[in-house]
Write an enzyme that holds these catalytic residues in place. Structure first.
Site, PDB file in Angstrom:
ATOM      1  CD  GLU A 104      43.330  41.639  35.781  1.00  0.00           C
ATOM      2  OE1 GLU A 104      43.066  42.647  34.890  1.00  0.00           O
ATOM      3  OE2 GLU A 104      44.210  40.633  36.583  1.00  0.00           O
ATOM      4  CG  LEU A 105      41.802  35.947  42.555  1.00  0.00           C
ATOM      5  CD1 LEU A 105      42.470  35.353  41.931  1.00  0.00           C
ATOM      6  CD2 LEU A 105      41.840  37.002  44.632  1.00  0.00           C
TER       7      LEU A 105
END
Length: 644
Positions: free
Chosen positions: A87-88
């Site tokens: 996600e990051l």
């Protein structure tokens, strides 16, 4: 159609929350999500209890891609989840491309540990041996992914974020984050109104006014652009205030009640978590207690009643030091009654700006396609007389015309019949007047536009107060030489209101000014006709230069009409009057205040009028056959008259 072939609607979010569930789901993330939603911010939060697998789902990818801001809550075990790291990585990639804004929160972790991958952020746990890398392309790809995670952690650590250690407590931290996110979302909005023609000059004047604490008024006629100016002002200055609120069209919102207005203000600033109001008085106390120590920018748009202002911002002490309350209104008297001394008056556009606004609405690309259309644009913009809403309405209306001939016909129509959009705007101003003010407004529009204030106030009951009221509501202006000036579109609308109120029946109009209608009324003096409502006619203005023939009337018609203002005028002094009494039937209205009759045909006033001068204020009989006003001694009211 088979449902499987239908396009899938992708949900758009304002904020995406990225977090390690086992660390923060029940603590900061739950409170932060609630605060964002209550502020009205559409927020995505993955409600699954565990991140399943290493790859993020298509749903999560779409949510990230279709969000404007990603709030990344980086906690102690964040890097232990490949789900979170993926996600990051996606968030940081979009952040670098300026397709999304990343807002990190370092929740009980040091940003330096994140940036240098120390402690729980060390990624050695994911490394593969060099020997294994030689035999597996998949593992080489995995090593490349680890490097991307490392770069993402370094990148996010370098972004200015929120460190809980610098906040007083977690509640204050959440409030600060939500305020920051709200301001960033607002700044991302594409606001075209700040590019409006003429807006720079408005902003130059108002930016200096914004240094003044307290109440600020923006005053102008309907359709002149007060709301657009206020929106641009809000766009430019809201970032200076921790709390800000724009309530548009208060007049309309107030129809749901004053408590509804208070609820709207509190919800916009505090979110939906405030207690339910049960009375206006409680609402006033609640606003003071909750906002009394907060620096607020509050814009109240289209206020038309003092009660609306008093329930929202009666005093500047209701808000914290440095607050600004900006009020847009058509009523200058309302501003002064509220103690507003800093008032910005919005004027009409100059000629060049007016043409530009019109062409932006009328032509694709904002430029006339030929010299012919350029000349037609100049004519159209002159009809609008610098009123922005009218310029846009005319441009939109003419845009659909396909030929110069159609434009010519449409412009001729606009000269005679008000555009519907302009009528709607000006009708709001008219309906906001009480009955007496409406009557005076209609008489000014139909009879007295351009006349001296001194003259008009002498003819009206409480004339000074009535004219002042119309001036404060920006329906008229007073020129430097003391004459009444009414915008041509307001005059046009006023005449249309007269027609509407009579159901377009001339004999029922309060004011008559069109030659054909006046001739029709004066020639149809029959018992049947008089029962149809001729007593409603209060004023008559006939331009006799344009009459094709002499009109002979019975003086008894005036006993039916009961005029207050009679104006028969011509521009030339060498023509004979085209309005004549039939022999032996001379007569004048008994309650007449103004008798203006150019080329008056008789040598004296009617004998029946001699004893009925109780109401007469002005006699103007230019170019007439008059030899004397009346027979006998002057009546006791004579020195109240003005003779011209």
């Amino acid at each position: 159609m088979d449902s499987s072939s239908s396009p899938r609607v992708v949900k758009q979010y304002q904020v995406f929350l990225s977090f390690r569930g086992e660390d923060t789901r029940r603590t900061i993330v739950s409170f932060l999500h609630k605060a964002l939603v209550e502020r009205g911010i559409d927020t995505f939060k993955d409600d699954k209890k565990l991140e399943i697998g290493g790859s993020i789902s298509d749903e999560i990818k779409e949510a990230i891609q279709n969000s404007k801001i990603a709030v990344v809550v980086i906690s102690e075990n964040y890097a232990s989840s490949t789900w979170c790291l993926n996600e990051l990585q996606m968030i940081v990639d979009l952040h670098k491309k300026q397709q999304l804004t990343a807002v990190p929160i370092f929740y009980d972790v040091a940003p330096s540990d994140v940036g240098h991958q120390r402690g729980t952020f060390a990624l050695e746990r994911y490394k593969c041996s060099k020997i294994m890398l030689l035999f597996s392309s998949e593992k080489r790809k995995f090593a490349e992914k680890i490097q991307k995670w490392r770069e993402a952690l370094t990148e996010i650590a370098g972004i200015s974020g929120t460190d809980p250690k610098t906040c007083e407590d977690e509640a204050a931290m959440i409030e600060d984050i939500v305020g920051r996110v709200s301001r960033q979302l607002f700044s991302m909005e594409t606001v075209k109104f700040c590019d409006t023609v003429g807006m720079n000059s408005h902003m130059e004047e108002l930016n200096s006014v914004m240094d003044t604490e307290g109440l600020i008024g923006i005053w102008g006629m309907g359709g002149i652009g007060k709301t657009t100016i206020a929106k641009c002002l809000y766009k430019e200055h809201s970032h200076r205030f921790a709390y800000h609120c724009f309530i548009e069209n208060i007049k309309s919102s107030a129809e749901k009640g004053l408590i509804h207005l208070q609820e709207k203000l509190l919800s916009n600033i505090l979110g939906k978590g405030h207690e339910k109001l049960w009375s206006v008085e409680q609402g006033c106390l609640y606003i003071k207690s909750r906002l009394g120590n907060r620096k607020v920018l509050l814009i109240l748009d289209d206020v038309d009643n003092l009660d609306q202002l008093h329930v929202l911002a009666k005093e500047t002490s209701w808000f914290g030091p440095g607050s600004r309350i900006i009020i847009t209104t058509r009523d200058k008297g309302l501003l002064f009654s509220s103690g507003v001394r800093c008032v910005y008056c919005v004027d009409i556009l100059g000629k060049n700006d007016a043409i530009q606004v019109f062409k932006q609405a009328a032509f694709e690309g904002g430029e006339a396609p030929s010299d012919d259309y350029e000349q037609l644009s100049i004519r159209a913009s002159s009809l609008a007389q610098g009123l922005p809403s009218a310029l846009k309405a005319f441009g939109t209306y003419l845009r659909r015309m396909t030929s110069i001939e159609d434009w010519e016909k449409a412009l001729e129509r606009l000269k005679k019949v008000p555009h519907q959009r302009v009528m709607e705007i000006l009708r709001t101003s008219y309906m906001g007047l009480d009955g007496r003010h409406q009557a005076v407004f209609l008489h000014v529009a139909c009879l007295f536009n351009g006349d001296s204030v001194r003259r008009v106030t002498s003819l009206l009951d409480d004339g000074e107060l009535e004219i002042k009221a119309l001036t404060e509501k920006f329906l008229i202006d007073i020129s430097a030489d003391g004459c009444i000036k009414m915008h041509v579109l307001i005059e046009q609308a006023g005449k249309e209101f007269v027609r509407e109120e009579s159901d377009y029946m001339p004999w029922r109009q309060k004011v008559l000014w069109e030659e054909e209608q006046i001739i029709y009324v004066l020639q149809n003096n029959t018992p049947r006709f008089s029962h149809q409502g001729t007593t409603t006619i209060q004023s008559l203005a006939l331009h006799i230069c344009e009459m094709p023939h002499v009109l002979y009337i019975k003086g008894t018609i005036f006993n039916t009409i009961n005029l207050k203002f009679l104006k028969v005028f011509q521009h030339l002094n060498d023509i004979e009057s085209k309005l004549q009494f039939l022999p032996g039937t001379d007569g004048l209205p008994q309650q007449l205040r103004l008798l203006h009759w150019d080329a008056y045909p008789l040598t004296t006033l009617p004998l029946t009028y001699y004893h009925n001068l109780n109401y007469l204020v002005e006699i103007n009989l230019r170019y007439s056959n008059l030899e004397r006003l009346w027979y006998g001694n002057p009546v006791r009211h004579y020195n109240a008259l003005e003779l011209f």
